[in-house]
Design an enzyme around this catalytic site. Structure first.
Site, mmCIF file in Angstrom:
data_model
loop_
_atom_site.group_PDB
_atom_site.id
_atom_site.type_symbol
_atom_site.label_atom_id
_atom_site.label_comp_id
_atom_site.label_asym_id
_atom_site.label_seq_id
_atom_site.Cartn_x
_atom_site.Cartn_y
_atom_site.Cartn_z
ATOM 1 C CE1 TYR A 121 -3.181 2.792 0.613
ATOM 2 C CE2 TYR A 121 -3.849 1.921 2.643
ATOM 3 C CZ TYR A 121 -3.803 2.943 1.745
ATOM 4 O OH TYR A 121 -5.025 3.818 1.863
ATOM 5 C CE LYS A 124 -6.110 1.917 -1.907
ATOM 6 N NZ LYS A 124 -6.156 3.165 -0.863
#
Length: 299
Positions: free
Chosen positions: A132, A160
């Site tokens: 992330y 992400k």
């Protein structure tokens, strides 16, 4: 790791406890829209403000509501490796299919230390790890070199990206086209798909998951006109995050409060409350959000 995977808000009641009925409705609302997964305990889910007990309860209720229909991702986000491993194991024990992990923050790690962090988490957890990238929250970047190393070693299964940096995102998708890269952008989702994004993780997807599913499917089918039309409609809807008076509340309270107020107005959750120290929206601000919903055809 593809398609539309909204990062869900965390519905709470007036006492700050998990609102189980609202979680059920929110999950059902997302599944009805045709989403491809859900992400619990991310930034939109107020992960930094939830204690372990409420995180566990949220996962228990949501995974029961999902009932295996789509994958459930859960945030395992903390300052250091040992703490992240503890959170990740906890999430998997409570039903998460994969964990979403940022670089460590507060300690300002370099690229080698970030890579080692992910290796240790992946080895200890025994579940897929999604990297992330959100430098606005953690203060460091997942550079293309670090992402390439993590992908090549299969330490992480996807990225992400919430960096807001489409140039770097393009570099990653161009050099590793088979590696799932998901964008967190609400406003440039159609562009990100054109650049090779495998999926969307939009906070605004809480409020209008149907719109993002339509956008994603049109973009993947090559219908740029339809995808752009959806994106422009969602751009107008995104104004709900800037309704709050910035002199009274911070950006996060305004954005998450806007999402929750819109969901309450749509009848999906019962209470638009956010967790302390985030301040609630005013009645006037909520009325203005209702007008934006109406103009987007969501009243």
């Amino acid at each position: 790791m593809s398609g539309v995977i909204p990062p869900l808000v965390t519905p709470v009641d007036g006492d700050g406890e998990i609102d189980r009925a609202s979680v059920d409705r929110l999950v059902g609302f997302q599944l009805d829209a045709g989403v491809d997964g859900i992400f619990l305990g991310g930034s939109t889910g107020e992960v930094a403000l939830l204690d372990s007990r409420r995180q566990a309860e949220l996962l228990d209720v949501a995974t029961s509501a999902v009932a295996g229909a789509v994958p459930v991702l859960a945030g395992a986000i903390d300052t250091g490796t040992a703490r992240v491993i503890e959170r990740a194991r906890h999430a998997v024990e409570h039903g998460a299919d994969a964990v979403v992990v940022t670089p460590p923050f507060y300690v300002q790690p370099n690229g080698a230390e970030i890579t080692e962090h992910y290796r240790r988490v992946s080895a200890a957890v025994g579940a897929p790890v999604v990297a992330y990238d959100i430098p606005s929250a953690v203060g460091s970047r997942l550079t293309p070199d670090v992402v390439a190393e993590l992908a090549e070693s299969k330490t992480v299964v996807a990225l992400k990206d919430s960096s807001g940096d489409l140039v770097t995102f393009r570099d990653i998708t161009r050099h590793r086209p088979g590696f799932p890269a998901l964008t967190g952008s609400e406003l440039l989702a159609d562009v990100a798909i054109d650049l090779g994004a495998h999926g969307l993780v939009p906070g605004l997807g809480n409020v209008d998951p149907h719109g993002y599913v339509r956008l994603y499917r049109a973009a993947r089918a090559g219908d740029r006109v339809a995808a752009r039309a959806q994106q422009e409609r969602l751009l107008d809807l995104f104004r709900i995050i800037s309704v709050a008076d910035g002199a009274r509340v911070g950006f996060t309270a305004g954005a998450l409060g806007g999402f929750k107020a819109a969901l309450a107005l749509r009848g999906v959750i019962a209470n638009p409350a956010t967790n302390p120290p985030l301040s609630p929206l005013s009645a006037d601000e909520t009325t203005r959000i209702a007008a934006i919903l109406a103009s987007a055809g969501l009243d």
